[in-house]
Write an enzyme that holds these catalytic residues in place. Structure first.
Site, mmCIF file in Angstrom:
data_model
loop_
_atom_site.group_PDB
_atom_site.id
_atom_site.type_symbol
_atom_site.label_atom_id
_atom_site.label_comp_id
_atom_site.label_asym_id
_atom_site.label_seq_id
_atom_site.Cartn_x
_atom_site.Cartn_y
_atom_site.Cartn_z
ATOM 1 N N HIS A 178 -4.335 -9.256 -1.063
ATOM 2 C CA HIS A 178 -4.748 -7.863 -0.842
ATOM 3 C C HIS A 178 -6.253 -7.846 -0.649
ATOM 4 O O HIS A 178 -7.017 -7.696 -1.602
ATOM 5 C CB HIS A 178 -4.340 -7.011 -2.047
ATOM 6 C CG HIS A 178 -4.495 -5.538 -1.828
ATOM 7 N ND1 HIS A 178 -3.443 -4.728 -1.460
ATOM 8 C CD2 HIS A 178 -5.573 -4.715 -1.918
ATOM 9 C CE1 HIS A 178 -3.851 -3.485 -1.348
ATOM 10 N NE2 HIS A 178 -5.156 -3.452 -1.620
ATOM 11 N N ASP A 193 0.817 -1.224 0.000
ATOM 12 C CA ASP A 193 0.000 0.000 0.000
ATOM 13 C C ASP A 193 0.846 1.268 0.000
ATOM 14 O O ASP A 193 0.773 2.094 0.907
ATOM 15 C CB ASP A 193 -0.956 -0.013 1.196
ATOM 16 C CG ASP A 193 -1.940 -1.160 1.128
ATOM 17 O OD1 ASP A 193 -2.998 -0.972 0.519
ATOM 18 O OD2 ASP A 193 -1.635 -2.243 1.664
ATOM 19 N N HIS A 215 0.734 3.520 -2.580
ATOM 20 C CA HIS A 215 -0.208 4.541 -3.067
ATOM 21 C C HIS A 215 0.510 5.726 -3.711
ATOM 22 O O HIS A 215 0.287 6.890 -3.349
ATOM 23 C CB HIS A 215 -1.106 5.021 -1.927
ATOM 24 C CG HIS A 215 -2.145 4.024 -1.515
ATOM 25 N ND1 HIS A 215 -3.379 3.933 -2.117
ATOM 26 C CD2 HIS A 215 -2.121 3.053 -0.556
ATOM 27 C CE1 HIS A 215 -4.073 2.962 -1.558
ATOM 28 N NE2 HIS A 215 -3.333 2.402 -0.610
ATOM 29 N N ASN A 245 -6.689 -3.172 -4.914
ATOM 30 C CA ASN A 245 -7.980 -2.674 -5.380
ATOM 31 C C ASN A 245 -7.879 -1.284 -5.993
ATOM 32 O O ASN A 245 -8.782 -0.849 -6.709
ATOM 33 C CB ASN A 245 -8.981 -2.644 -4.218
ATOM 34 C CG ASN A 245 -8.534 -1.732 -3.096
ATOM 35 O OD1 ASN A 245 -7.394 -1.831 -2.625
ATOM 36 N ND2 ASN A 245 -9.393 -0.849 -2.636
ATOM 37 N N HIS A 246 -6.760 -0.576 -5.771
ATOM 38 C CA HIS A 246 -6.592 0.745 -6.369
ATOM 39 C C HIS A 246 -5.935 0.665 -7.749
ATOM 40 O O HIS A 246 -6.238 1.479 -8.614
ATOM 41 C CB HIS A 246 -5.755 1.644 -5.453
ATOM 42 C CG HIS A 246 -6.542 2.271 -4.345
ATOM 43 N ND1 HIS A 246 -7.012 3.560 -4.396
ATOM 44 C CD2 HIS A 246 -6.955 1.766 -3.157
ATOM 45 C CE1 HIS A 246 -7.686 3.831 -3.287
ATOM 46 N NE2 HIS A 246 -7.660 2.760 -2.516
#
Length: 655
Positions: A214, A17, A19, A125-126
């Protein structure tokens, strides 16, 4: 550590994560994710790890901006490319493991690249594949040779998890990567044992088994999660992505006999309490059947202080202007308490941002206690990084809100003692539709399908979602009207019947059907099977086997469950009827490819093939805080795994 044989020990950087690109349009926080990612890469290079293993959500968006993508490539080129021998050998069949890659070869084996630190990653999921072509940012990193993208699934009827089998000296490692799948769907697939694990053929006990996934780990109201009990018991360690709370110290699961580590995010993507915990990555060392995990605090993370207060606990004398008194008290509290706490989070790293994130959640009871939080926050410009959303006002609720008509109770989040002013997109859409007059209500397009398309358009930048879902709804209505042999005089009446059937149908089933369509590779093919809303459709994602029939593994020779076309089909419609018949044939269960024969281990075979479960040691000390010597670092102890329900296993040769 000096006595550990590095020639037989895997050294792996674990992170999840990251990001990249979050808040990149914020003038203050734009560089936060890139600064911390550079620190992770720098630590990996300084500690001379064999490779980096990422647990998903490398990017904040699956279609990152050119600037975000440029910065990511620049950092990977700076720290992960160069002349350095890599002693890790791959044992897996590359054509099987990397079958979704244009070039089925690891980047450090490719003669066209010079790689010093390989990066392996699943998608989250992103940064998951979506839209036309089902591509993601990781596909671009993979084809350009910077990242080894594995664990990508393409068929939700046959989810097979292939191991990335590696060898270093005498140690063997099998990494089972499972990229993000909707939690509701993966939960049902695992519950029905429709996830098949491909084990190393010969002697699987020779491998240290590490799984990276994830998914939601915590059971939160209104959402599904993946219980650890649904994971296979042959695992030694699970690297859990998606959860941002840092729980990096391995936690023992007594039922399944494996450890779970959750490094959490490396940057604060939201101003919640879990994000305020110390951010960490970890160095994982594996030797034979034992491992050691060393948490490494990140020093370039922006300081973040979170606090929650209730005005009723402050016992203030408010007077005639309560909001003014409250603002004065809040101002003093932030300056004297929260900003002082933020100073303690400053490290010695020169690249660490100095302006802190501050979030104060205030619970109030009366409307006159509220004040303009945005205007109040502007007085802290230059003191905090987030003056506009520094304060969150939440009202204490006296009564629990009743669910609206047409909304399932299980779909609504459980309300706490106070209500958040923020609403999710589906809730906003529901309120909008409920506010429409009766004559303006939707009759052709579905509320659930439009809501899901808008959600994907906003969250995933899926520009085709709205166009595709409109066609999808129109196709279903047209098929229904053809089935009922509609004429111009009966269209209005049949549309009312169609909507009544949709209201009485299960909203969960409709949502799953819409999601399957939007995530399918054929959504742009304009060839959607007709599914009458009153039919009993066999659905792998259903919890009710009696209602929906057996799971797909028993349907290999079953004809399609879609019902006939009624009077329209009986009378015949020429080429259109024949075309629909061919469409039904293409989508029937008889055309599905036969599932591979799976090897299911019985309880008796488990007891006879019991292996040594890894013994985990906290770095440099035992459970009593006593120092550990180097010889105890990679010890193992014998444990018998408990008999569990049957799972699917197959075997694959290693080289």
């Amino acid at each position: 550590m000096d006595t550990v044989d590095n020639s037989n020990t895997f050294s792996i950087m674990l992170a999840t994560d990251i990001h990249l690109g979050v808040n990149e349009k914020d003038g203050v926080r734009a560089e936060d994710s890139f600064t911390t990612f550079e620190e992770i890469l720098r630590i990996s290079k300084e500690r001379d790890v064999d490779f980096i293993l990422l647990g998903g959500d490398l990017f904040h968006d699956n279609r990152p901006s050119p600037q975000c993508y440029y910065k990511c490539l620049a950092l990977l080129r700076k720290y992960c490319m160069g002349e350095k021998p890599i002693d890790v050998k791959i044992l897996s069949d590359r054509n099987t493991l990397l079958k979704n890659s244009e070039f089925p070869i690891l980047n450090y084996e490719d003669p066209n690249f010079v790689i010093s630190i390989p990066v392996f990653s699943i998608h989250g999921n992103h940064d998951d594949p979506s839209g036309f072509g089902r591509m993601s940012a990781l596909d671009l990193l993979s084809v350009s040779g910077y990242v080894n993208y594995f664990g990508k699934w393409t068929d939700l009827n046959q989810v097979k998890v292939y191991p990335l089998m590696l060898k270093k000296g005498t140690s063997k490692l099998a990494i089972y990567g499972l990229s993000h799948i909707k939690d509701e769907r993966l939960y049902r697939l695992m519950k029905h044992n429709e996830v098949e694990y491909i084990l190393p053929k010969g002697n699987p006990k020779e491998f240290f088994n590490l799984m990276v996934l994830h998914q939601n780990r915590v059971d939160r109201p209104g959402t599904k999660h993946i219980p650890e009990s649904l994971l296979p018991s042959f695992l030694n360690l699970v690297l859990w992505g998606h959860e941002h709370d840092c729980r990096v110290t391995p936690e023992w699961n007594q039922e399944k006999q494996f450890y779970v580590t959750q490094p959490g995010s490396s940057v604060a993507t939201s101003l919640c309490e879990g994000e305020a915990l110390q951010k960490n990555v970890a160095i994982l060392r594996i030797n034979g059947g034992g491992f050691k995990l060393e948490p490494i605090p990140l020093k370039t993370v922006r300081p973040f202080v979170f606090d929650s207060v209730a005005l009723s606990d402050w016992n203030m004398r408010l007077g005639n202007k309560p909001s003014d008194k409250i603002q004065e008290y809040v101002d003093r509290y932030i300056r004297a308490t929260l900003l002082e706490k933020a100073k303690d989070l400053i490290t010695d790293d020169p690249k660490q941002p100095q302006l802190p994130l501050v979030r104060l959640r205030i619970e109030y009871e009366l409307e006159e206690e509220c004040f303009n939080v945005i205007r109040f926050g502007q007085t802290f410009t230059g003191l905090v990084a987030n003056p506009s959303d520094m304060i969150l006002m939440k009202k204490k609720m006296k009564e629990v809100r009743q669910p609206r008509k047409g909304v399932l109770c299980e779909d609504l989040p459980e309300l706490s003692s106070f209500q958040d002013i923020n609403l999710a997109i589906p809730d906003l859409m529901q309120q909008y539709f409920d506010g429409l007059p009766e004559k303006s209500r939707l009759k052709v397009l579905g509320r659930i399908s439009i809501s899901e398309a808008v959600t994907r358009f906003i969250n995933k930048d899926d520009k085709e979602a709205l166009d595709d879902i409109i066609y999808y709804d129109l196709k279903k209505v047209r098929d229904y009207l053809e089935k009922e042999n509609a004429d111009p005089d009966s269209v209005t009446m049949l549309l009312d019947q169609y909507n009544e059937m949709k209201i009485n149908a299960s909203q969960n089933e409709e949502l799953e059907e819409v999601r399957r369509f939007l995530e399918s590779d054929s959504r742009r093919d304009r060839d959607i099977p007709s599914i009458p809303s009153n039919s009993r459709t066999m659905d792998v994602d259903s919890d009710d086997e009696d209602f929906f029939g057996p799971p797909p593994s028993t349907l290999n020779n079953t004809s399609s469950t879609t019902k006939g076309r009624g009077r329209g089909a009986a009378r015949g419609r020429g080429s259109r009827s024949a075309s629909r018949s061919r469409s039904r044939a293409r989508n029937s269960g008889s055309d599905r490819s036969t599932l591979d024969t799976s090897v299911t281990r019985s309880n008796s075979s488990r007891s006879t093939s019991s292996r040594s479960i890894t013994s985990y040691l906290i770095p440099n000390e035992d459970n009593n805080g006593n120092s550990q010597n180097a010889e105890e670092l990679f010890g193992s102890s014998s444990c018998q795994p408990q008999p569990k329900k049957k799972m699917k296993f197959s075997y694959v040769d290693d080289e």
